[in-house]
Design a protein around this motif. Structure first.
Motif, mmCIF file in Angstrom:
data_model
loop_
_atom_site.group_PDB
_atom_site.id
_atom_site.type_symbol
_atom_site.label_atom_id
_atom_site.label_comp_id
_atom_site.label_asym_id
_atom_site.label_seq_id
_atom_site.Cartn_x
_atom_site.Cartn_y
_atom_site.Cartn_z
ATOM 1 N N THR A 115 0.691 -1.218 0.011
ATOM 2 C CA THR A 115 -0.061 0.032 -0.101
ATOM 3 C C THR A 115 0.765 1.191 -0.088
ATOM 4 O OG1 THR A 115 -1.745 -1.210 1.130
ATOM 5 C CG2 THR A 115 -1.933 1.180 1.036
ATOM 6 N N ARG A 116 2.076 1.042 0.696
ATOM 7 C CA ARG A 116 2.913 2.446 0.748
ATOM 8 C C ARG A 116 3.712 2.657 -0.543
ATOM 9 N NH1 ARG A 116 7.503 0.722 3.812
ATOM 10 N NH2 ARG A 116 6.221 0.458 5.527
ATOM 11 N N GLU A 117 3.555 1.606 -1.356
ATOM 12 C CA GLU A 117 4.285 1.891 -2.728
ATOM 13 C C GLU A 117 3.044 2.447 -3.673
ATOM 14 O OE1 GLU A 117 7.290 1.816 -4.089
ATOM 15 O OE2 GLU A 117 7.903 1.681 -1.921
ATOM 16 N N LYS A 118 1.655 2.169 -3.447
ATOM 17 C CA LYS A 118 0.877 2.671 -4.182
ATOM 18 C C LYS A 118 0.412 4.031 -3.688
ATOM 19 C CE LYS A 118 -1.938 -1.705 -4.623
ATOM 20 N NZ LYS A 118 -3.105 -2.467 -4.476
ATOM 21 N N LEU A 119 0.667 4.319 -2.500
ATOM 22 C CA LEU A 119 0.652 5.800 -2.136
ATOM 23 C C LEU A 119 1.693 6.609 -2.792
ATOM 24 C CD1 LEU A 119 -0.634 5.227 1.913
ATOM 25 C CD2 LEU A 119 -1.840 5.822 -0.235
ATOM 26 N N ARG A 120 2.930 6.179 -2.731
ATOM 27 C CA ARG A 120 4.038 7.050 -3.390
ATOM 28 C C ARG A 120 3.714 7.203 -5.019
ATOM 29 N NH1 ARG A 120 9.695 6.187 -2.225
ATOM 30 N NH2 ARG A 120 9.282 4.358 -1.505
ATOM 31 N N ASP A 121 3.163 5.946 -5.474
ATOM 32 C CA ASP A 121 2.698 6.461 -6.962
ATOM 33 C C ASP A 121 1.731 7.325 -6.931
ATOM 34 O OD1 ASP A 121 4.369 4.383 -7.708
ATOM 35 O OD2 ASP A 121 2.854 2.825 -7.833
ATOM 36 N N GLN A 122 0.518 7.524 -6.061
ATOM 37 C CA GLN A 122 -0.298 8.540 -5.948
ATOM 38 C C GLN A 122 0.246 9.953 -5.900
ATOM 39 O OE1 GLN A 122 -3.369 7.763 -3.236
ATOM 40 N NE2 GLN A 122 -3.899 5.826 -4.164
ATOM 41 N N LEU A 123 1.339 9.950 -5.042
ATOM 42 C CA LEU A 123 2.086 11.269 -4.722
ATOM 43 C C LEU A 123 2.789 11.755 -5.897
ATOM 44 C CD1 LEU A 123 2.711 13.383 -2.649
ATOM 45 C CD2 LEU A 123 4.491 11.616 -1.866
ATOM 46 N N GLU A 124 3.340 10.875 -6.558
ATOM 47 C CA GLU A 124 4.232 11.245 -7.784
ATOM 48 C C GLU A 124 3.328 11.783 -8.886
ATOM 49 O OE1 GLU A 124 6.547 7.621 -8.827
ATOM 50 O OE2 GLU A 124 7.988 8.173 -7.598
ATOM 51 N N LYS A 125 2.090 11.174 -9.009
ATOM 52 C CA LYS A 125 1.177 11.471 -9.928
ATOM 53 C C LYS A 125 0.545 13.016 -9.637
ATOM 54 C CE LYS A 125 -0.497 7.270 -11.386
ATOM 55 N NZ LYS A 125 -1.711 6.420 -11.528
ATOM 56 N N LYS A 126 0.509 13.081 -8.191
ATOM 57 C CA LYS A 126 0.131 14.594 -8.003
ATOM 58 C C LYS A 126 1.342 15.629 -8.339
ATOM 59 C CE LYS A 126 -3.738 13.683 -4.821
ATOM 60 N NZ LYS A 126 -4.640 14.246 -5.594
ATOM 61 N N LEU A 127 2.340 15.182 -8.077
ATOM 62 C CA LEU A 127 3.768 16.002 -8.089
ATOM 63 C C LEU A 127 3.787 16.387 -9.650
ATOM 64 C CD1 LEU A 127 6.091 14.641 -5.602
ATOM 65 C CD2 LEU A 127 4.691 16.658 -5.404
ATOM 66 N N GLU A 128 3.450 15.279 -10.319
ATOM 67 C CA GLU A 128 3.837 15.445 -11.874
ATOM 68 C C GLU A 128 2.735 16.712 -12.321
ATOM 69 O OE1 GLU A 128 3.251 12.034 -13.887
ATOM 70 O OE2 GLU A 128 5.299 11.069 -13.050
ATOM 71 N N GLU A 129 1.537 16.560 -11.555
ATOM 72 C CA GLU A 129 0.575 17.773 -12.059
ATOM 73 C C GLU A 129 1.093 18.967 -11.499
ATOM 74 O OE1 GLU A 129 -3.023 16.500 -10.332
ATOM 75 O OE2 GLU A 129 -3.268 14.618 -11.638
#
Length: 146
Positions: A115-129
Motif C-alpha cells: 500500500t505504501r508503494e501505491k501511495l508513493r505512486d499517487q503522490l508522484e502523480k500529484k507532483l507531476e501535475e
C-alpha cells in the motif's frame, strides 16, 4: 460503314481523357507521398521529440507530521528528484500533496509495504501535475508512524 465512322471518333475521345487523368493521378500520388513523408518526419523522426527527462538535483524537504485515523500520525520526510532543466522548486506544493495523499488513512494502510508503494505512486502523480517537467520522482527520507 456507319459503324466504322462512329467507332473512329469514339477512339479519339477515349484516348484524350486518360492523358488528362494520368496527370491528375500523378499529382494526387505526389501529394500523398509528400504528405506521408511529412507525417513520418513529424511523428517518427522528429528531433528532440518526447524524450525521457534526465535526472538533476535532489531537493530534500523538511519533515512533516500528518494526522492519521484513530489519533495516530505519520512523520514523513520526502526529497524530490528534479529534472535536469529544473533548478529550484517550491516545496510547499509537494508537502500539500503529501498531506492530501496520506491524511486520514489508517495505520494499517500506512504500514503495509504494498500500500505504501501505491501511495508513493499517487503522490508522484500529484507532483507531476503540480510540477510539470520539473519533478520526476519522490523519495521517502523519513517514514515513522505512531
Amino acid at each position: 460503314m456507319t459503324a466504322s465512322t462512329i467507332s473512329a471518333p469514339d477512339a479519339a475521345t477515349a484516348e484524350e481523357p486518360p492523358k488528362k487523368g494520368r496527370k491528375k493521378l500523378l499529382l494526387v500520388v505526389l501529394v500523398l507521398v509528400l504528405g506521408a513523408a511529412a507525417g513520418a518526419y513529424f511523428f517518427l523522426l522528429r528531433p528532440g521529440g518526447d524524450q525521457a527527462p534526465k535526472p538533476g538535483q535532489v531537493a530534500p524537504l523538511d519533515s512533516i507530521q500528518i494526522n492519521l485515523a484513530d489519533g495516530h500520525y505519520l512523520r514523513l520526510g520526502i526529497a524530490l528528484q528534479l529534472t535536469e532543466s529544473a533548478t529550484e522548486v517550491d516545496g510547499s506544493k509537494a508537502l500539500d500533496a503529501a498531506i492530501e495523499v496520506f491524511s486520514g488513512r489508517s495505520i494499517g494502510d500506512i504500514d503495509n509495504g504494498a500500500t505504501r508503494e501505491k501511495l508513493r505512486d499517487q503522490l508522484e502523480k500529484k507532483l507531476e501535475e503540480r510540477y510539470p517537467d520539473e519533478v520526476m520522482g519522490v523519495y521517502f527520507t523519513e517514514y515513522v508512524t505512531q
